[in-house]
Design a protein around this motif. Structure first.
Motif, PDB file in Angstrom:
ATOM      1  N   LEU A  18       0.863  -1.179   0.000  1.00 44.93           N
ATOM      2  CA  LEU A  18       0.000   0.000   0.000  1.00 44.93           C
ATOM      3  C   LEU A  18       0.897   1.225   0.000  1.00 44.93           C
ATOM      4  O   LEU A  18       2.068   1.144   0.389  1.00 44.93           O
ATOM      5  CB  LEU A  18      -0.880   0.016   1.253  1.00 44.93           C
ATOM      6  CG  LEU A  18      -1.981  -1.028   1.322  1.00 44.93           C
ATOM      7  CD1 LEU A  18      -2.615  -1.044   2.708  1.00 44.93           C
ATOM      8  CD2 LEU A  18      -3.031  -0.753   0.272  1.00 44.93           C
ATOM      9  N   PRO A  19       0.366   2.371  -0.400  1.00 41.80           N
ATOM     10  CA  PRO A  19       1.188   3.584  -0.317  1.00 41.80           C
ATOM     11  C   PRO A  19       1.518   3.870   1.150  1.00 41.80           C
ATOM     12  O   PRO A  19       0.821   3.415   2.052  1.00 41.80           O
ATOM     13  CB  PRO A  19       0.288   4.670  -0.906  1.00 41.80           C
ATOM     14  CG  PRO A  19      -1.087   4.129  -0.867  1.00 41.80           C
ATOM     15  CD  PRO A  19      -0.976   2.632  -0.879  1.00 41.80           C
ATOM     16  N   PRO A  21       1.466   5.424   4.698  1.00 42.72           N
ATOM     17  CA  PRO A  21       0.320   6.086   5.337  1.00 42.72           C
ATOM     18  C   PRO A  21       0.526   7.593   5.457  1.00 42.72           C
ATOM     19  O   PRO A  21       1.625   8.059   5.703  1.00 42.72           O
ATOM     20  CB  PRO A  21       0.257   5.438   6.726  1.00 42.72           C
ATOM     21  CG  PRO A  21       1.580   4.808   6.937  1.00 42.72           C
ATOM     22  CD  PRO A  21       2.184   4.549   5.600  1.00 42.72           C
ATOM     23  N   ARG A  22      -0.565   8.303   5.212  1.00 39.28           N
ATOM     24  CA  ARG A  22      -0.545   9.750   5.395  1.00 39.28           C
ATOM     25  C   ARG A  22      -1.204  10.044   6.729  1.00 39.28           C
ATOM     26  O   ARG A  22      -2.112   9.321   7.144  1.00 39.28           O
ATOM     27  CB  ARG A  22      -1.320  10.437   4.276  1.00 39.28           C
ATOM     28  CG  ARG A  22      -0.649  10.305   2.922  1.00 39.28           C
ATOM     29  CD  ARG A  22      -1.444  11.026   1.867  1.00 39.28           C
ATOM     30  NE  ARG A  22      -2.168  10.039   1.073  1.00 39.28           N
ATOM     31  CZ  ARG A  22      -2.694  10.285  -0.117  1.00 39.28           C
ATOM     32  NH1 ARG A  22      -2.612  11.490  -0.630  1.00 39.28           N
ATOM     33  NH2 ARG A  22      -3.316   9.360  -0.783  1.00 39.28           N
ATOM     34  N   ASP A  28     -10.688  13.802   8.860  1.00 38.84           N
ATOM     35  CA  ASP A  28     -10.584  12.398   8.430  1.00 38.84           C
ATOM     36  C   ASP A  28     -11.111  11.465   9.520  1.00 38.84           C
ATOM     37  O   ASP A  28     -11.859  10.531   9.247  1.00 38.84           O
ATOM     38  CB  ASP A  28      -9.131  12.020   8.124  1.00 38.84           C
ATOM     39  CG  ASP A  28      -8.574  12.708   6.893  1.00 38.84           C
ATOM     40  OD1 ASP A  28      -9.353  12.993   5.959  1.00 38.84           O
ATOM     41  OD2 ASP A  28      -7.348  12.941   6.864  1.00 38.84           O
ATOM     42  N   ARG A  63      -9.381   9.116  -0.823  1.00 41.80           N
ATOM     43  CA  ARG A  63      -8.004   9.003  -0.345  1.00 41.80           C
ATOM     44  C   ARG A  63      -7.907   7.952   0.765  1.00 41.80           C
ATOM     45  O   ARG A  63      -6.975   7.141   0.798  1.00 41.80           O
ATOM     46  CB  ARG A  63      -7.481  10.341   0.156  1.00 41.80           C
ATOM     47  CG  ARG A  63      -5.961  10.289   0.429  1.00 41.80           C
ATOM     48  CD  ARG A  63      -5.421  11.505   1.151  1.00 41.80           C
ATOM     49  NE  ARG A  63      -5.747  11.344   2.564  1.00 41.80           N
ATOM     50  CZ  ARG A  63      -6.425  12.214   3.290  1.00 41.80           C
ATOM     51  NH1 ARG A  63      -6.867  13.324   2.776  1.00 41.80           N
ATOM     52  NH2 ARG A  63      -6.670  11.981   4.555  1.00 41.80           N
ATOM     53  N   LEU A  64      -8.885   7.927   1.676  1.00 41.22           N
ATOM     54  CA  LEU A  64      -8.882   6.932   2.756  1.00 41.22           C
ATOM     55  C   LEU A  64      -9.001   5.513   2.197  1.00 41.22           C
ATOM     56  O   LEU A  64      -8.403   4.574   2.724  1.00 41.22           O
ATOM     57  CB  LEU A  64     -10.016   7.236   3.748  1.00 41.22           C
ATOM     58  CG  LEU A  64      -9.839   8.515   4.571  1.00 41.22           C
ATOM     59  CD1 LEU A  64     -11.143   8.889   5.273  1.00 41.22           C
ATOM     60  CD2 LEU A  64      -8.707   8.365   5.575  1.00 41.22           C
ATOM     61  N   GLU A  66      -8.004   4.602  -1.008  1.00 43.18           N
ATOM     62  CA  GLU A  66      -6.761   4.336  -1.743  1.00 43.18           C
ATOM     63  C   GLU A  66      -5.601   4.043  -0.798  1.00 43.18           C
ATOM     64  O   GLU A  66      -4.732   3.223  -1.105  1.00 43.18           O
ATOM     65  CB  GLU A  66      -6.412   5.522  -2.642  1.00 43.18           C
ATOM     66  CG  GLU A  66      -7.341   5.666  -3.823  1.00 43.18           C
ATOM     67  CD  GLU A  66      -7.212   7.013  -4.526  1.00 43.18           C
ATOM     68  OE1 GLU A  66      -6.297   7.796  -4.173  1.00 43.18           O
ATOM     69  OE2 GLU A  66      -8.031   7.272  -5.416  1.00 43.18           O
ATOM     70  N   ASP A  67      -5.569   4.708   0.347  1.00 45.69           N
ATOM     71  CA  ASP A  67      -4.493   4.496   1.332  1.00 45.69           C
ATOM     72  C   ASP A  67      -4.686   3.227   2.144  1.00 45.69           C
ATOM     73  O   ASP A  67      -3.835   2.871   2.956  1.00 45.69           O
ATOM     74  CB  ASP A  67      -4.397   5.692   2.286  1.00 45.69           C
ATOM     75  CG  ASP A  67      -3.790   6.923   1.631  1.00 45.69           C
ATOM     76  OD1 ASP A  67      -3.354   6.834   0.461  1.00 45.69           O
ATOM     77  OD2 ASP A  67      -3.751   7.985   2.290  1.00 45.69           O
ATOM     78  N   VAL A  69      -6.940   2.780   4.449  1.00 45.84           N
ATOM     79  CA  VAL A  69      -7.515   3.050   5.771  1.00 45.84           C
ATOM     80  C   VAL A  69      -8.922   2.466   5.827  1.00 45.84           C
ATOM     81  O   VAL A  69      -9.284   1.770   6.773  1.00 45.84           O
ATOM     82  CB  VAL A  69      -7.533   4.567   6.083  1.00 45.84           C
ATOM     83  CG1 VAL A  69      -8.229   4.851   7.410  1.00 45.84           C
ATOM     84  CG2 VAL A  69      -6.110   5.122   6.095  1.00 45.84           C
TER      85      VAL A  69
END
Length: 168
Positions: A18-19, A21-22, A28, A63-64, A66-67, A69
């Motif tokens: 996975l990318p 984590p941001r 969020d 984004r959540l 894709e990441d 989460v």
């Protein structure tokens, strides 16, 4: 009424990278709480409740997803009312370094709903739901104990259970 976007289909390889984590900000985390409580909440409803535009809410939810989460959206099931009157946590001791092989086989078991690699006196914790105790017995004695990497099992019957509702 628009719904949160569907998460991408999970690949067969659970270890796919996975990318990185941001960091999650307060918005969020609020979005996550709302979607945990109601995965069917519309984008508009989410946006209003966290005080952002619909476009911003949509982008954040994407984004959540894709990441990694958000792993998916689903229904919470009352297992007994759905014909699964027996539930049990099963602990397993497995051959060292066989986790990936065992996980693959446990995932395919009918009624398996949660699998965790843990530390302590046993290696794996498995939650299963079956129609009745006879089906549970069959699952343990014929399916689980026939997996070559499973050294031993211990079954803990669930007498009563409650899903904890996320607070908003």
């Amino acid at each position: 009424m628009s719904r949160p976007p569907e998460p991408p289909r999970r690949s067969e390889d659970a270890d796919a990278p996975l990318p990185p984590p941001r960091p999650l900000d307060a918005i969020d985390r609020d979005i996550l709480q709302i979607l945990q409580a109601d995965g069917r909440a519309s984008i508009r409803s989410v946006a209003e409740r966290v005080h952002v535009s619909r476009a911003n809410a949509y982008t954040r939810i994407n984004r959540l997803i894709e990441d990694g989460v958000i792993r998916g959206f689903g229904a919470r099931i009352h297992h007994e009312r759905a014909g699964q009157g027996a539930s049990a946590y099963i602990t397993l001791k497995i051959v060292q370094n066989s986790w990936r092989t065992v996980r693959e086989q446990l995932t395919a078991l009918p009624g398996a709903s949660h699998i965790a690699l843990v530390s302590g006196d046993f290696d794996v914790l498995l939650l299963v739901h079956t129609a009745d105790n006879r089906a549970l017995r069959e699952l343990v004695l014929t399916k689980l104990q026939s997996i070559p990497e499973v050294l031993s099992t211990r079954t803990l019957l669930v007498f009563e259970e409650d899903d904890l509702e996320p607070e908003i």
